[in-house]
Enzyme design. Structure first.
Site, PDB file in Angstrom:
ATOM      1  NE  ARG A 179      -1.788  -1.604   3.475  1.00  0.00           N
ATOM      2  CZ  ARG A 179      -2.140  -2.133   4.626  1.00  0.00           C
ATOM      3  NH1 ARG A 179      -3.398  -2.168   4.972  1.00  0.00           N
ATOM      4  NH2 ARG A 179      -1.230  -2.611   5.455  1.00  0.00           N
ATOM      5  CB  SER A 217      -8.566  -6.486   7.709  1.00  0.00           C
ATOM      6  OG  SER A 217      -8.488  -7.036   6.424  1.00  0.00           O
TER       7      SER A 217
END
Ligand code: PNS
Length: 159
Positions: A90, A128
């Site tokens: 990311r 998450s």
């Protein structure tokens, strides 16, 4: 046949994971999504629940198979006949941990390589853990996970 492994905790699967799975599925004849069963992070969802959510979310991808795994990733990769691990990156903050894992895995099994796919910018901030945190305060997570996953997270939070 080229077989790739995309491992993770997937607690729960997010659109960021699904984007990586879709892109990686184009690069391999078969992509095995490996869901870590014996997770030290005390997951919100059981391994079966995480595997099932991923199976539903990837059922439009015929060359993707979802399996739970225990123990070392290098052993799981060998078991499914893969020499390539796929991970999403990311931001630079992911890099140190990911490089450390890739180096460790290659030391444990020099025939194994890790390839990194840069996360789509739409999901660069997504994790998450953050999804679970937002949901735990009744925030809207519908832009981050499929609807059926959002409903299952809401169910867990009711208990
Ligand atoms: O989604 P995550 O939690 O970042 O995934 C981490 C995962 C599952 C890829 C990693 O924890 C892993 O491979 N665990 C299996 C045990 C193992 O092989 N450990 C040594 C890796 S360096």
């Amino acid at each position: 046949m080229r077989i790739g492994v995309y491992p993770g905790s997937f607690d729960p699967v997010t659109f960021g994971h699904l984007d990586i799975i879709e892109r990686a599925s184009l690069m391999f004849d078969r992509l095995i999504v490996g869901v870590l069963v014996n997770n030290e992070k005390r997951p919100l969802f059981s391994a079966d629940e995480r595997v099932n959510m991923l199976r539903i979310a990837t059922r439009h991808l015929p060359n993707v198979e979802v399996r739970g795994f225990q123990g070392l990733l290098v052993d799981f990769a060998k078991e499914v006949g893969s020499t390539v691990i796929v991970r999403g990156l990311r931001a630079v903050t992911d890099f140190e941990y990911e490089l450390q894992m890739a180096q460790m895995n290659r030391t444990l099994d020099p025939s194994l390589d890790t390839v990194f796919l840069n996360t789509d910018l739409r999901y660069a901030y997504l994790s998450s853990s953050l999804v679970k945190e937002v949901a735990s305060f009744d925030g809207d997570i519908s832009s981050f996970v499929p609807d059926f996953v959002a409903r299952q997270v809401a169910e867990k939070n009711k208990k």
